[in-house]
Design a protein around this motif. Structure first.
Motif, PDB file in Angstrom:
ATOM      1  N   PHE A  77       0.816  -1.217   0.000  1.00 35.97           N
ATOM      2  CA  PHE A  77       0.000   0.000   0.000  1.00 35.97           C
ATOM      3  C   PHE A  77       0.849   1.267   0.000  1.00 35.97           C
ATOM      4  CE2 PHE A  77      -0.049  -2.201   4.107  1.00 35.97           C
ATOM      5  CZ  PHE A  77       0.720  -1.342   4.886  1.00 35.97           C
ATOM      6  N   TYR A  78       2.116   1.188   0.436  1.00 38.89           N
ATOM      7  CA  TYR A  78       2.959   2.383   0.418  1.00 38.89           C
ATOM      8  C   TYR A  78       3.251   2.843  -1.008  1.00 38.89           C
ATOM      9  CZ  TYR A  78       3.761   1.731   5.410  1.00 38.89           C
ATOM     10  OH  TYR A  78       3.594   1.614   6.767  1.00 38.89           O
ATOM     11  N   ARG A  79       3.013   1.983  -1.982  1.00 39.32           N
ATOM     12  CA  ARG A  79       3.234   2.391  -3.375  1.00 39.32           C
ATOM     13  C   ARG A  79       2.376   3.593  -3.733  1.00 39.32           C
ATOM     14  NH1 ARG A  79       1.776  -0.998  -8.925  1.00 39.32           N
ATOM     15  NH2 ARG A  79       2.404   0.663 -10.369  1.00 39.32           N
ATOM     16  N   GLU A  80       1.187   3.684  -3.140  1.00 37.36           N
ATOM     17  CA  GLU A  80       0.276   4.778  -3.490  1.00 37.36           C
ATOM     18  C   GLU A  80       0.769   6.132  -2.983  1.00 37.36           C
ATOM     19  OE1 GLU A  80      -3.924   4.138  -3.086  1.00 37.36           O
ATOM     20  OE2 GLU A  80      -3.680   1.965  -3.208  1.00 37.36           O
ATOM     21  N   GLN A 306      -7.858  -1.901  16.192  1.00 33.17           N
ATOM     22  CA  GLN A 306      -8.364  -3.199  15.752  1.00 33.17           C
ATOM     23  C   GLN A 306      -9.495  -3.006  14.752  1.00 33.17           C
ATOM     24  OE1 GLN A 306      -9.533  -5.976  18.869  1.00 33.17           O
ATOM     25  NE2 GLN A 306      -9.038  -7.683  17.509  1.00 33.17           N
ATOM     26  N   VAL A 307      -9.421  -3.747  13.639  1.00 36.95           N
ATOM     27  CA  VAL A 307     -10.398  -3.600  12.567  1.00 36.95           C
ATOM     28  C   VAL A 307     -11.165  -4.911  12.376  1.00 36.95           C
ATOM     29  CG1 VAL A 307      -9.026  -1.858  11.391  1.00 36.95           C
ATOM     30  CG2 VAL A 307      -8.719  -4.259  10.793  1.00 36.95           C
ATOM     31  N   PRO A 308     -12.414  -4.841  11.875  1.00 39.02           N
ATOM     32  CA  PRO A 308     -13.224  -6.050  11.686  1.00 39.02           C
ATOM     33  C   PRO A 308     -12.560  -7.037  10.731  1.00 39.02           C
ATOM     34  CG  PRO A 308     -14.582  -4.083  11.530  1.00 39.02           C
ATOM     35  CD  PRO A 308     -13.160  -3.620  11.550  1.00 39.02           C
ATOM     36  N   GLY A 309     -12.744  -8.330  11.005  1.00 37.41           N
ATOM     37  CA  GLY A 309     -12.158  -9.367  10.164  1.00 37.41           C
ATOM     38  C   GLY A 309     -12.899  -9.547   8.859  1.00 37.41           C
ATOM     39  N   GLY A 469     -10.304  -8.223   1.482  1.00 40.56           N
ATOM     40  CA  GLY A 469     -10.644  -6.892   1.963  1.00 40.56           C
ATOM     41  C   GLY A 469     -11.306  -6.042   0.906  1.00 40.56           C
ATOM     42  N   GLN A 470     -11.382  -6.539  -0.323  1.00 40.39           N
ATOM     43  CA  GLN A 470     -12.000  -5.766  -1.398  1.00 40.39           C
ATOM     44  C   GLN A 470     -13.523  -5.912  -1.336  1.00 40.39           C
ATOM     45  OE1 GLN A 470      -9.776  -5.214  -5.062  1.00 40.39           O
ATOM     46  NE2 GLN A 470      -8.650  -7.087  -4.595  1.00 40.39           N
ATOM     47  N   PRO A 471     -14.243  -4.848  -1.659  1.00 39.59           N
ATOM     48  CA  PRO A 471     -15.666  -4.756  -1.322  1.00 39.59           C
ATOM     49  C   PRO A 471     -16.624  -5.424  -2.302  1.00 39.59           C
ATOM     50  CG  PRO A 471     -14.957  -2.714  -2.314  1.00 39.59           C
ATOM     51  CD  PRO A 471     -13.732  -3.573  -2.214  1.00 39.59           C
ATOM     52  N   HIS A 472     -16.334  -6.635  -2.738  1.00 40.77           N
ATOM     53  CA  HIS A 472     -17.289  -7.381  -3.552  1.00 40.77           C
ATOM     54  C   HIS A 472     -17.018  -8.870  -3.350  1.00 40.77           C
ATOM     55  CE1 HIS A 472     -19.533  -9.024  -6.934  1.00 40.77           C
ATOM     56  NE2 HIS A 472     -20.142  -7.856  -7.028  1.00 40.77           N
ATOM     57  N   ASN A 566     -11.898   0.688   6.289  1.00 40.06           N
ATOM     58  CA  ASN A 566     -11.194   0.239   5.086  1.00 40.06           C
ATOM     59  C   ASN A 566     -10.321  -0.967   5.385  1.00 40.06           C
ATOM     60  OD1 ASN A 566     -12.268   2.494   3.831  1.00 40.06           O
ATOM     61  ND2 ASN A 566     -10.333   3.137   2.936  1.00 40.06           N
ATOM     62  N   SER A 567     -10.084  -1.781   4.365  1.00 39.31           N
ATOM     63  CA  SER A 567      -9.103  -2.853   4.480  1.00 39.31           C
ATOM     64  C   SER A 567      -7.709  -2.245   4.506  1.00 39.31           C
ATOM     65  CB  SER A 567      -9.227  -3.811   3.296  1.00 39.31           C
ATOM     66  OG  SER A 567      -8.076  -4.612   3.154  1.00 39.31           O
ATOM     67  N   ALA A 568      -6.906  -2.643   5.493  1.00 43.73           N
ATOM     68  CA  ALA A 568      -5.550  -2.103   5.587  1.00 43.73           C
ATOM     69  C   ALA A 568      -4.691  -2.541   4.416  1.00 43.73           C
ATOM     70  CB  ALA A 568      -4.895  -2.540   6.895  1.00 43.73           C
ATOM     71  N   GLY A 569      -4.997  -3.700   3.828  1.00 39.70           N
ATOM     72  CA  GLY A 569      -4.189  -4.189   2.726  1.00 39.70           C
ATOM     73  C   GLY A 569      -4.590  -3.628   1.376  1.00 39.70           C
ATOM     74  N   ASP A 570      -5.885  -3.353   1.199  1.00 38.71           N
ATOM     75  CA  ASP A 570      -6.375  -2.963  -0.122  1.00 38.71           C
ATOM     76  C   ASP A 570      -6.674  -1.472  -0.262  1.00 38.71           C
ATOM     77  OD1 ASP A 570      -6.628  -5.693  -1.366  1.00 38.71           O
ATOM     78  OD2 ASP A 570      -7.933  -5.981   0.357  1.00 38.71           O
ATOM     79  N   ASP A 571      -7.068  -0.823   0.827  1.00 36.75           N
ATOM     80  CA  ASP A 571      -7.406   0.608   0.791  1.00 36.75           C
ATOM     81  C   ASP A 571      -6.886   1.248   2.068  1.00 36.75           C
ATOM     82  OD1 ASP A 571      -9.297   0.621  -1.673  1.00 36.75           O
ATOM     83  OD2 ASP A 571     -10.141  -0.942  -0.396  1.00 36.75           O
TER      84      ASP A 571
END
Length: 587
Positions: A77-80, A306-309, A469-472, A566-571
């Motif tokens: 994600f640091y690429r962004e 802490q974020v939802p699984g 973590g992506q929303p679909h 948001n997903s920490a890995g995707d967004d």
């Protein structure tokens, strides 16, 4: 290490010089106090100048700058922070926020997706960011087979700041596939983008020999640099074995918005980064630390977020191994394995047993499916015994389950042994199955072998991923059913009690078609019900990940809590907060 030693040497020399000067006019204690205060001020200024995180990466020559090829130094994600996307995503609103794009719209007939770009964006090499760069990005994605091209047929550059994607199959996923891709530049990748266009003009397809040759050639392409639109830039001069420094890109339109002079990303996993946290040198990590270690961090002043699984670990079944080819046997194993118990043990306070056997995270399951239709696989050995007997198995006098051919039913569960939570889970699962009468052993493997062994069917059961973590929902089925389906020996056409005969390949397509999610729900529900009934893999636990932040210690994360959905890995929410200037050094 050499860089740190040089810095330490310089600091030592400066301190020695200060001490010598101070000795000319001050007492030793006064000089010492002044030097201590000076050093403290230097450390505070340094902390304010940099945001410090971590992610594993490979250094050159294994690591490289082709962002579309394996082992690229992209930093997740640091690429962004250096190669911006067209938009960011906010899960709490299910909405996209403009970044390189100014706006976007779908034509009334649904055949065009039109994107307008900001006009004040330039690359670090000083060229303007234009539609040509967007075209280049997606031509390369076409070359490497990105799924966006399942839904898009072509592109047209309308002007320097406007581009149209022609829609082949209407889908809500187009927004994600187009808007969330980090953009690359024509200067770096244009030669290959032009070659793709030449092949298309010649009528060549992805199945042609020429296309394969170009794709193979591109896979070996190694650019000398990474161009940047973001407020930071990646340069080989700032890459070492220990860390990467992303320095401020003053040519970015966000240069005055971000609050840090640089972002430092340390290399490594939990063991590598723990000492840095213990020294108070880190601002944010997505790595999952043991409970005792997290408690120590919190005592030091680190905050826990802490974020939802939404994803986690599952047991994959190889149906080429009898009797795992029987649906009843896989269902029985689902009843034997106590997912709540496994979740409590795998990574305490983080992992939680899955509520639903659906292939999705629990919250996404409830959002898309009538959960009353699902089989409830709560631990129940009586149901497990009934199913095994239905499948032709029986118990001997020693309490061991026997196959129909009279041999003892034993199993092996593969797991990367460096994955602490998965290894603990695998051991607990093996113990539960063994106690039930199915002797199960854990086979430890190297992490690098996991996916290849699954793809090749070289396993009986294996610990691997589920969810996304992506929303679909479609994204949750890509890895287990599409990427790993052959290794599961799982037929994509299934006869089910819940839905009749279903073709999962067709359902995966239908689950994404249409500009409204309501038109996709029937296909999604059939997908979920099929996975729930046939159990090609058993989701065991999700990770309610705990992340450490230096909020209040070294940094100020602001007041917007909505992005933490948001997903920490995707967004990633930290990246979003850095880009909008809300995340800043502590005062």
């Amino acid at each position: 290490m050499m860089k740190k030693r040089r810095i330490a040497l310089v600091i030592a020399c400066v301190m020695l010089a200060n001490a010598m000067l101070a000795g000319c006019g001050k007492s030793g204690n006064e000089a010492s106090d002044e030097n201590t205060n000076t050093q403290t001020a230097v450390e505070q200024n340094s902390a304010k100048a940099a945001f410090v995180g971590g992610w594993p990466y490979s250094t050159m020559p294994t690591g490289h700058f082709n962002m579309f090829s394996a082992n690229a130094i992209e930093l997740k994600f640091y690429r962004e922070l250096h190669q911006l996307p067209l938009a960011t995503y906010v899960a709490s609103e299910d909405a996209y926020e403009p970044m390189l794009a100014e706006s976007w719209e779908i034509s009334e007939d649904g055949t065009e997706f039109r994107v307008k770009l900001r006009e004040d964006v330039s690359w670090r090499t000083e060229e303007s960011f234009t539609s040509k760069d967007v075209w280049t990005t997606f031509m390369i994605y076409r070359l490497v087979g990105n799924p966006v091209w399942n839904y898009v047929s072509d592109m047209e550059i309308v002007s320097d700041n406007e581009i149209v994607f022609f829609v082949k199959k209407p889908t809500t996923l187009i927004l994600r596939y187009v808007l969330r891709k980090p953009m690359v530049d024509y200067l770096t990748y244009g030669e290959y983008a032009d070659k793709v266009q030449t092949l298309l003009d010649e009528g060549k397809t992805e199945d042609s020999e020429e296309w394969t040759e170009l794709a193979n050639d591109f896979n070996l392409y190694r650019p000398d640099c990474v161009n940047a639109t973001g407020p930071y830039y990646l340069d080989k001069a700032n890459i070492s074995e220990s860390n990467i420094e992303l320095l401020k890109n003053e040519k970015s339109f966000l240069a005055d918005t971000v609050q840090f002079d640089k972002v430092i990303v340390y290399n490594g996993d939990v063991a590598d980064l723990t000492p840095l946290v213990m020294n108070g040198e880190v601002d944010f990590l997505t790595h999952q630390f043991p409970v005792s270690t997290m408690a120590t961090f919190e005592q030091m002043g680190y905050e826990t977020l802490q974020v939802p699984g939404v994803d986690g670990m599952a047991v994959y079944f190889n149906e080429a191994v009898k009797p795992l080819d029987r649906k009843e046997v896989r269902q029985a194993l689902a009843y034997v394995i106590d997912r709540n118990q496994v979740g409590e043990l795998a990574l305490p306070e983080v992992s939680r047993g899955t509520k639903y056997v659906s292939g999705l995270g629990d919250s996404l399951t409830e959002e898309w499916v009538d959960v009353s239709k699902l089989i409830d696989y709560s631990a129940d050995e009586t149901k497990a015994e009934e199913l095994l007997q239905k499948a032709g198995l029986s118990k001997n006098s020693s309490g061991q389950w026997m196959r129909e051919d009279g041999t003892v039913f034993t199993l092996s569960l593969q797991c990367p042994m460096t994955w602490a939570d998965a290894s603990t889970a695998a051991s607990e699962i093996a113990q539960q199955l063994t106690a039930f009468g199915i002797k199960t052993t854990v086979e430890g493997i190297d992490e690098s072998m996991r996916q290849s062994k699954i793809n090749e069917g070289d396993y009986q059961m294996a610990m691997s991923f589920f969810g996304s973590g992506q929303p679909h929902p479609m994204f949750s089925y890509e890895t287990p059913l599409v990427m790993s389906g052959k290794g599961l020996s799982y037929e994509m056409v299934q006869d089910t009690d819940s839905c009749g005969q279903v073709d999962l390949n067709v359902l995966l397509t239908e689950a994404t078609i249409g500009w409204e999610e309501e038109s996709q729900r029937d296909a999604v529900e059939k997908l979920v019900l099929t996975v729930n009934e046939t159990v090609p893999y058993l989701p065991v636990y999700t990770k309610w990940s705990k992340y450490i932040t230096s909020n209040g210690m070294r940094t100020d994360w602001g007041t917007d809590d909505s992005v933490y959905k948001n997903s920490a890995g995707d967004d990633n929410f930290a990246v979003i907060k850095i880009l909008n200037g809300e995340l800043k050094p502590a005062k």
